[in-house]
Scaffold this motif. Structure first.
Motif, PDB file in Angstrom:
ATOM      1  N   ALA A 221       0.830  -1.206   0.000  1.00 17.72           N
ATOM      2  CA  ALA A 221       0.000   0.000   0.000  1.00 17.72           C
ATOM      3  C   ALA A 221       0.864   1.256   0.000  1.00 17.72           C
ATOM      4  CB  ALA A 221      -0.924  -0.010   1.210  1.00 17.72           C
ATOM      5  N   VAL A 222       1.959   1.254   0.774  1.00 19.84           N
ATOM      6  CA  VAL A 222       2.886   2.390   0.785  1.00 19.84           C
ATOM      7  C   VAL A 222       3.526   2.564  -0.585  1.00 19.84           C
ATOM      8  CG1 VAL A 222       5.056   3.247   1.743  1.00 19.84           C
ATOM      9  CG2 VAL A 222       3.331   2.255   3.254  1.00 19.84           C
TER      10      VAL A 222
ATOM     11  N   ALA B  55       1.495   6.513  -6.951  1.00 20.95           N
ATOM     12  CA  ALA B  55       0.405   7.433  -7.280  1.00 20.95           C
ATOM     13  C   ALA B  55       0.855   8.885  -7.157  1.00 20.95           C
ATOM     14  CB  ALA B  55      -0.795   7.160  -6.365  1.00 20.95           C
ATOM     15  N   GLU B  56       1.683   9.190  -6.141  1.00 21.82           N
ATOM     16  CA  GLU B  56       2.187  10.558  -5.982  1.00 21.82           C
ATOM     17  C   GLU B  56       3.120  10.942  -7.121  1.00 21.82           C
ATOM     18  OE1 GLU B  56       3.930  10.372  -2.133  1.00 21.82           O
ATOM     19  OE2 GLU B  56       2.031  10.733  -1.064  1.00 21.82           O
ATOM     20  N   VAL B  57       3.996   9.998  -7.519  1.00 25.54           N
ATOM     21  CA  VAL B  57       4.884  10.267  -8.660  1.00 25.54           C
ATOM     22  C   VAL B  57       4.064  10.484  -9.926  1.00 25.54           C
ATOM     23  CG1 VAL B  57       6.693   9.285 -10.120  1.00 25.54           C
ATOM     24  CG2 VAL B  57       6.831   9.046  -7.642  1.00 25.54           C
ATOM     25  N   TRP B  58       3.032   9.695 -10.081  1.00 26.50           N
ATOM     26  CA  TRP B  58       2.161   9.841 -11.253  1.00 26.50           C
ATOM     27  C   TRP B  58       1.467  11.200 -11.245  1.00 26.50           C
ATOM     28  CZ3 TRP B  58      -3.004  10.759 -12.006  1.00 26.50           C
ATOM     29  CH2 TRP B  58      -3.500  10.519 -13.293  1.00 26.50           C
TER      30      TRP B  58
ATOM     31  N   TYR C 122      -7.516   7.256  -6.147  1.00 27.50           N
ATOM     32  CA  TYR C 122      -7.132   5.939  -6.677  1.00 27.50           C
ATOM     33  C   TYR C 122      -7.591   4.864  -5.693  1.00 27.50           C
ATOM     34  CZ  TYR C 122      -3.325   5.742  -3.268  1.00 27.50           C
ATOM     35  OH  TYR C 122      -2.597   5.704  -2.108  1.00 27.50           O
ATOM     36  N   LYS C 123      -7.677   3.640  -6.182  1.00 29.84           N
ATOM     37  CA  LYS C 123      -8.023   2.522  -5.304  1.00 29.84           C
ATOM     38  C   LYS C 123      -6.986   1.420  -5.446  1.00 29.84           C
ATOM     39  CE  LYS C 123     -11.278   0.104  -8.385  1.00 29.84           C
ATOM     40  NZ  LYS C 123     -12.653  -0.457  -8.480  1.00 29.84           N
ATOM     41  N   ASP C 124      -7.060   0.446  -4.560  1.00 27.93           N
ATOM     42  CA  ASP C 124      -6.055  -0.614  -4.513  1.00 27.93           C
ATOM     43  C   ASP C 124      -5.989  -1.356  -5.837  1.00 27.93           C
ATOM     44  OD1 ASP C 124      -5.565   0.024  -1.875  1.00 27.93           O
ATOM     45  OD2 ASP C 124      -7.014  -1.438  -1.113  1.00 27.93           O
ATOM     46  N   SER C 125      -4.782  -1.770  -6.166  1.00 24.81           N
ATOM     47  CA  SER C 125      -4.604  -2.584  -7.372  1.00 24.81           C
ATOM     48  C   SER C 125      -5.230  -3.963  -7.164  1.00 24.81           C
ATOM     49  CB  SER C 125      -3.120  -2.733  -7.682  1.00 24.81           C
ATOM     50  OG  SER C 125      -2.468  -3.449  -6.634  1.00 24.81           O
ATOM     51  N   GLN C 126      -5.381  -4.676  -8.261  1.00 23.82           N
ATOM     52  CA  GLN C 126      -5.979  -6.007  -8.183  1.00 23.82           C
ATOM     53  C   GLN C 126      -5.132  -6.936  -7.315  1.00 23.82           C
ATOM     54  OE1 GLN C 126      -6.626  -7.790 -11.980  1.00 23.82           O
ATOM     55  NE2 GLN C 126      -7.849  -9.483 -11.176  1.00 23.82           N
ATOM     56  N   LEU C 127      -3.799  -6.797  -7.409  1.00 24.37           N
ATOM     57  CA  LEU C 127      -2.907  -7.637  -6.600  1.00 24.37           C
ATOM     58  C   LEU C 127      -3.111  -7.373  -5.107  1.00 24.37           C
ATOM     59  CD1 LEU C 127      -0.482  -9.538  -6.218  1.00 24.37           C
ATOM     60  CD2 LEU C 127       1.016  -7.535  -6.494  1.00 24.37           C
ATOM     61  N   LEU C 128      -3.194  -6.100  -4.739  1.00 22.42           N
ATOM     62  CA  LEU C 128      -3.353  -5.766  -3.331  1.00 22.42           C
ATOM     63  C   LEU C 128      -4.716  -6.226  -2.815  1.00 22.42           C
ATOM     64  CD1 LEU C 128      -2.134  -4.400  -0.872  1.00 22.42           C
ATOM     65  CD2 LEU C 128      -3.098  -2.229  -1.657  1.00 22.42           C
TER      66      LEU C 128
END
Length: 419
Positions: free
Chosen positions: A37-38, A44-47, A151-157
């Protein structure tokens, strides 16, 4: 330590071990989830920084632009960019079938009469979910306007969050099935041992019982003691031994059940038992004399015998035992309450006393009440349980059987008949 207590201790140890494994698995998975998550937050911040560069910088060389776009396109998490009024400005990695699809106008199939629209309900639901999951990343433009990156969690997370619970569920189901199979096979093996021992016991009892019967007949003829009370009681004891041997010989086979008055069956045994117990303990049978139930008399008397003996042991000195027969006409059942004035049973032990191996006596085997429960529930299709008990005041154990009383249909009143 008796076998039941030992078995229960092992169950607690295994349960504790399973809880430790489950806790360790959940802790490690949560540790991985937090790290991922971190990492996703950082991406996401870099994006968001690269997105801001794209919208702010006008004169930029191709090489720098390529780097920024590669950063922007590397984001795999579903993302939505909105203004301060929650108007959607940009999105990525969402379901394309919901974000961009064609609709026919006026029912015409030609591509000329179709238009591309978006599903606003889908965007609204996605944005609400993203707001629940993460704090947005704020982009402040040069003119001071704020844009928000959700944004929301990726599928992996997402899968990683659910995985330990699925794993624990599968392990739990496997252990449950394994325990059930193991217990069933163990019970089957124990049943075979019990049946073999019971039949061998019945066979061994046969010879001395026959000899005792012969000796009694010899005493009668030699001393002309046909009606001597002592000889009659000796005969009763020998007949009781015959019944015990018959019980053991029939263990493992399905007993024959016949409709029989419940009160009479209980009274016969109580009268026999009263002569052979302490005069300080008063026995009584009360209740409905007519109600009947499907019973196997030798096995049912075995049940009453076990309950009476346990009640006598619980009383210890002076007291009373009452057996009450009650008919429940609504449910077509027969209640048999055995109440003693003994030392009572703690509420936590209400179920435990029927477990094999449980006993409060130093020399007890802990099989009487277990056998009683099996005879009532397995053979008579009834119920047996502790109805009420209080330490120091006594116990009431209730047996529930299906009533087989046959009632005659009501006859018409003579005044209603036509002659």
């Amino acid at each position: 330590m008796n076998p039941y207590e030992q078995k229960r201790r092992w169950k607690f140890l295994l349960l504790a071990f399973a809880l430790v494994i489950a806790s360790a698995s959940l802790w490690y998975t949560n540790y991985l989830v937090k790290n991922i998550a971190v990492s996703e937050r950082t991406r996401a911040e870099v994006w968001a920084m690269s997105f801001k560069k794209i919208i702010e910088i006008e004169d930029i060389n191709d090489e720098y632009l390529t780097v920024i776009f590669s950063i922007r396109d590397s984001l795999s998490m579903p993302t939505i960019v909105t203004d301060e009024r929650d108007s959607i400005i940009y999105w990525r990695s969402l379901d394309s079938t919901k974000t961009n699809f064609q609709v026919e106008e006026n029912g015409r199939e030609s591509a000329i009469f179709t238009r591309k629209i978006h599903d606003p309900g889908y965007f609204k639901a996605q944005l609400a979910e993203m707001k629940r999951q993460h704090i947005p990343i704020v982009i402040i433009k040069e003119d001071g306007e704020k844009w928000f990156v959700y944004y929301k969690d990726s599928q992996l997370l997402t899968q990683l969050k659910v995985f330990p619970y699925i794993q624990l569920l599968v392990i739990g189901l496997f252990l449950m099935v394994a325990y059930t199979v193991f217990s069933s096979s163990r019970r089957s093996e124990q049943n075979l041992v019990w049946v073999g021992m019971a039949k061998e016991t019945a066979h061994q009892l046969g010879t001395p019982i026959s000899s005792l019967m012969a000796w009694i007949e010899l005493l009668k003829s030699k001393f002309n003691a046909e009606k001597d009370p002592l000889i009659l009681e000796m005969e009763n004891d020998v007949h009781r031994l015959e019944m015990v041997a018959d019980r053991f010989s029939k263990i493992g086979s399905t007993p024959n059940l016949h409709s029989h008055p419940v009160y009479a069956a209980i009274k016969d045994y109580v009268d026999y038992f009263q002569v052979r117990t302490s005069e300080k303990i008063k026995l009584s049978v009360t209740g409905d004399h007519e109600v009947e139930a499907l019973m196997n008399i030798p096995l049912f008397e075995w049940v009453i015998e076990n309950l009476m003996k346990n009640a006598v042991n619980a009383i210890g000195g002076e007291g009373s035992i009452e057996v009450k027969v009650i008919e429940n006409l609504v449910k077509e059942q027969v209640f048999i309450d055995v109440t003693d004035t003994g030392k009572g049973i703690p509420r936590l032990k209400f179920e435990t006393i029927f477990q094999p191996g449980y006993t409060t006596r130093r020399r007890g085997w802990g099989l009487g009440l277990s056998l009683t429960k099996r005879i009532i529930e397995n053979y008579h299709k009834g119920l047996i349980f502790v109805k009420d008990s209080e330490p120091g005041k006594g116990t009431t154990i209730r047996i529930v059987l299906k009533s087989s009383t046959r009632y005659e249909p009501a006859t018409d009143h003579p005044a209603d008949k036509v002659y």
